[in-house]
Scaffold this active site. Sequence first.
Site, PDB file in Angstrom:
ATOM      1  N   ASP A 333       0.823  -1.203   0.000  1.00  0.00           N
ATOM      2  CA  ASP A 333       0.000   0.000   0.000  1.00  0.00           C
ATOM      3  C   ASP A 333       0.865   1.264   0.000  1.00  0.00           C
ATOM      4  O   ASP A 333       1.959   1.286   0.555  1.00  0.00           O
ATOM      5  CB  ASP A 333      -0.903  -0.025   1.240  1.00  0.00           C
ATOM      6  N   GLU A 362       1.603  -0.092  -4.810  1.00  0.00           N
ATOM      7  CA  GLU A 362       0.639   0.911  -5.261  1.00  0.00           C
ATOM      8  C   GLU A 362       1.386   2.217  -5.516  1.00  0.00           C
ATOM      9  O   GLU A 362       1.979   2.789  -4.604  1.00  0.00           O
ATOM     10  CB  GLU A 362      -0.437   1.128  -4.208  1.00  0.00           C
TER      11      GLU A 362
END
Length: 619
Positions: A333, A362
Amino acid sequence: MLKSNRKITTVLVALTVLGWSPLKGQSIQRIEPLNWWVGMENPTLQLVIYGPEIGKTDVQIEDKGIELVKINRVENPNYLFLDVKVAASAKPGWSTLTFSQGKKKLTYRYELKQRDQKVKAQGVNSADLIYLIMPDRFANGNKANDQVKGMLDMSLNRDSMYLRHGGDLEGIIGKLDYLQDLGVTSLWLTPVLTNDMPQASYHGYANTETYHIDPRFGSNDTYVQLGEQLHKRQMKLIFDVVPNHIGSYHWTVKDKPMSDWLNEWPSYTQTSYKDQTVFDPYASADDKKKMVKGWFVPTMPDMNEQNPYVQNYLTQSHIWWIETAAIDGFRIDTYPYNDLDFMAKWTDRIQQEYPNFTFFGETWVHGVANQAYFLGGKHVGQEVDSKLMGVTDFQLNYAIGDALNQKTEWTAGANKLYSTLASDYQYPTPERNVLFLDNHDKDRFFSVVGENVQKYKSAMAWLMTTRGIPQLYYGAEILMKNFSNPDGLLREDFQGGFAGDKMNKFSPEGRTKPEQDMWSYVQTLANYRKQHAVLQTGKTMQYVPEDGIYVYFRYNEQQTVMVVMNCNDVAKEIKLDRFKERNSKVKSYFDIIQKQETSPADNTLKLEAYETKVLELKF
């Protein structure tokens, strides 16, 4: 059920008082990691011991297989950090830790387990199709865990987009046949660790426990069962890790081990969200610091990844989950907000144990160069080699939207798709990038294209045939829609996964005709891709778009697939002889969607408005 000798205990340590007087007011509330293993490649381990005034005790370990290398006492006397070394000759079993002050002693037992040789850490690659699920919104397999007494968020209201709906791991396990039939090979769940936050706890990105699955999703054992069931189907499990931040109710935030456990400021400071400052040669040091060390939001404290104790805590927990639950890959993330030096060390440490394990980060940024900067290999002159293998390819996500929604000009329409892919030279391994149309943060793509089914099918055809690793967001296959304002609209329930649903979209009988048509379209492409290496590892050749038509080929020594995308709002014809470099000896074309073989008259191919054809060349 799991065999008893493999059951993951939620009891942190076992207490034994061996005839000595207990230490007044002292107890051990936590030891993390919960356990470890013999035979790891790296024999070192740092145990975090937590309890009132435990930092004032002396420690001994009574086990020939474990050497206590160093006792680290930190600012907060409620913590001890023990550096230990597990000998190569160590045997599985319990080790005794003795904590003493003078003649008063307590002993605790810590378990070393035998490593399980089950399938794990396979890595995720371009042969896979990833399916992304928000567990709370997919399927409820156990109503008994919908609400858990004592947790801060006791909500349960499916009419609210921000309260919990009751989806869980058992619900997902019950739908694995559905996913396998669709053609999915890998499952990525948004974070499943305990998120004991008072509001919006369903999304999982503010974990308050590091070693425990959220009880509203199930238990650690349930998560292990999910991995086992996937592997029985030759499918893979992806874990969503969040090293950048934790929840403000995490136990190490409520009682910090030391003053620099978190990145803290004199007053609350939020990240600037300006990834450019990380690589800008003219950037202010203050701007860069704010980007990397500022908090994502007030409820998600930023971890100080330059602190060696934090580094160990994060890295060991991720190794623990791979070893415990047989995870195959990580989605990372908010990757640009991490300390890249730490992420390089983190990657090396994990790959030391699991050489085939893979990661993708990400990178919600704008520009191919911006995105490439965070990848490993120092391919674009980075100061730090992050070792990152792949990214979530936001640049191609923007491009496919432009290709289908914007007029065909040199910098837009089909040309945007062409030019973005042409920039792959900036990536060390572009085939490791993850392609997607939408996800839990991005507008549903069916809405992006104005609910135009033909546009949507073209996007799906592109997703399944372009280089990289395709990812579907749950419900994309049945035309789920909505925009991200607010983001809760993107996270609606999958109808049929919950008691009381009027329609069951997991079944053909519960789908409308357009939904079933779309489901079959995705299934056809996904399973063709699954069965044909040419769309997994084949080379790519693309042609400059002409008249709003984009053409590319995937090919290897055995097969050639031609993809023709009409990005116009009117029907078009193209002459196939332009592509003789790849099709000069072709005898016929097999339409993969229509499942029929054709020999275009006059070597001309006709396409309807926004139609994409996927053709296998027959030589």
